[in-house]
Design an enzyme around this catalytic site. Structure first.
Site, short mmCIF file in Angstrom:
data_model
loop_
_atom_site.label_atom_id
_atom_site.label_comp_id
_atom_site.label_asym_id
_atom_site.label_seq_id
_atom_site.Cartn_x
_atom_site.Cartn_y
_atom_site.Cartn_z
N GLY A 1 0.80 -1.22 0.00
CA GLY A 1 0.00 0.00 0.00
C GLY A 1 0.83 1.26 0.00
O GLY A 1 1.86 1.37 -0.68
N CYS A 2 0.42 2.22 0.81
CA CYS A 2 1.06 3.54 0.84
C CYS A 2 2.51 3.49 1.29
O CYS A 2 3.29 4.41 0.98
CB CYS A 2 0.26 4.48 1.75
SG CYS A 2 -1.36 4.91 1.10
N ALA A 3 2.90 2.48 2.02
CA ALA A 3 4.28 2.36 2.47
C ALA A 3 5.19 1.71 1.43
O ALA A 3 6.40 1.64 1.61
CB ALA A 3 4.35 1.55 3.77
#
Length: 363
Positions: free
Chosen positions: A143-145
């Protein structure tokens, strides 16, 4: 150690202002006046002015199967990844001369908004003259990481192979995950924040023969730290439905910045033996306005140290893993003075935090 040497981006062609997205949502969902007053202000408070998508606004009004969404994901991802790769390897803002495709020894491919086997880096390798024995590291589900975690993995590989060149590719087409039957607030928050994009980042090892082709000050990566909050799978991620991915996005994320991330950034600063005052810039993945403001309070620092995180959020929205590379690119374009220090950060599903420490250095 290794240098962040160039960053390229792939920007989809459909540009939709935030107020147009808000109008689309108002048309799609049958809200009462009370619900409208409660849910729609999220679009005004998101600090997003415009986003780019691989589909036009009419697409959101129709029903789409998982198969259809994923077909668009595969087709559009390859196109925009190639744009990002081509720009990354040739950008005269960052390079005295283009880096040949054949110079790349490792490709890290990061994505979470669609599925493909083989992973889409294979299509990119087939459409450009990369060498056949290039090593591959596909990463999914971060995801965002994902951008920051991909960068950490590439940095650690580069430490073991300081004469090598690594290309990290991120691609997220968040628009294709939009679920028009999901009227929960988490879907509204996601719809107010997420956009589409691709990015490619070049790492050149410090003993590589290609170092002499690098222009300007570069981020010299030194340390990284990962932290996972156990038993927090319900904070952020996907529910997989017949119609595709349904977003999980808990309102507790800004509060976790004040607890979970506060501990991580404090421990990291202590480990690298610097204080927040010693850090020139925090190159943070812009998860959202509330997350960014919470980071400012926790560090503590002024918004100027997060300037390009806010700017990328304003112009492009949150493109999941892709976004942190957009932010790195903007800071690199400024020609930061040698000796300054930065911390790269991102939060993602898990619930997870990734931090990297870098110094600006002339190669």
């Amino acid at each position: 150690m290794t240098y962040i040497s160039s960053v390229g981006i792939g920007v989809p062609s459909y540009r939709i202002p935030q107020q147009d997205v808000k109008h689309i949502v108002k048309q799609l969902f049958s809200y009462s006046e009370k619900q409208i007053e409660r849910l729609l202000p999220v679009f005004d408070h998101a600090a997003v002015e415009e986003r780019q998508f691989v589909v036009d606004s009419s697409w959101f009004f129709d029903d789409h199967s998982f198969e259809e969404r994923n077909h668009i994901y595969q087709t559009e991802s390859i196109k925009h990844c190639l744009d990002a790769i081509d720009t990354c390897l040739t950008d005269s803002d960052f390079l005295h001369q283009p880096i040949p495709y054949e110079a790349v020894d490792m490709i890290v491919f990061v994505s979470s908004t669609g599925i493909a086997t083989p992973s889409l880096d294979v299509s990119c390798i087939n459409q450009r003259p990369f060498k056949e024995n290039v090593q591959r590291m596909p990463l999914w589900g971060l995801g965002c990481a994902g951008g920051a975690i991909g960068l950490s993995n590439a940095m650690n590989w580069s430490k073991a192979h300081p004469d090598k060149v690594v290309l990290i590719i991120c691609c997220e087409l968040c628009s294709l995950t939009f679920q028009k039957q999901d009227s929960k607030k988490s879907n509204m928050v996601g719809t107010a924040l997420f956009g589409d994009g691709a990015s490619a980042l070049l790492l050149v090892g410090e003993t590589s023969s290609y170092c002499n082709q690098l222009k300007g000050t570069k981020l010299h990566l030194h340390e990284q730290s990962s932290l996972l909050k156990k038993h927090s799978e319900d904070i952020m991620g996907w529910n997989v439905r017949d119609t595709g991915f349904e977003v999980i996005f808990k309102k507790s994320i800004p509060a976790l910045v004040h607890s979970f991330w506060k501990r991580h950034i404090a421990e990291f600063l202590q480990a690298i033996q610097y204080t927040s005052e010693d850090i020139h810039s925090f190159i943070a993945h812009p998860g959202g306005r509330k997350v960014m403001e919470a980071m400012e309070e926790v560090i503590p620092c002024t918004s100027e140290k997060l300037y390009y995180s806010y700017e990328v959020l304003r112009k492009h929205g949150n493109m999941s893993s892709v976004t942190v590379f957009y932010v790195i690119r903007e800071w690199m374009k400024q020609g930061i003075e040698e000796g300054e220090r930065s911390i790269i950060s991102a939060l993602g599903p898990g619930f997870s935090s990734e931090l990297l420490f870098a110094e600006w250095k002339n190669v």
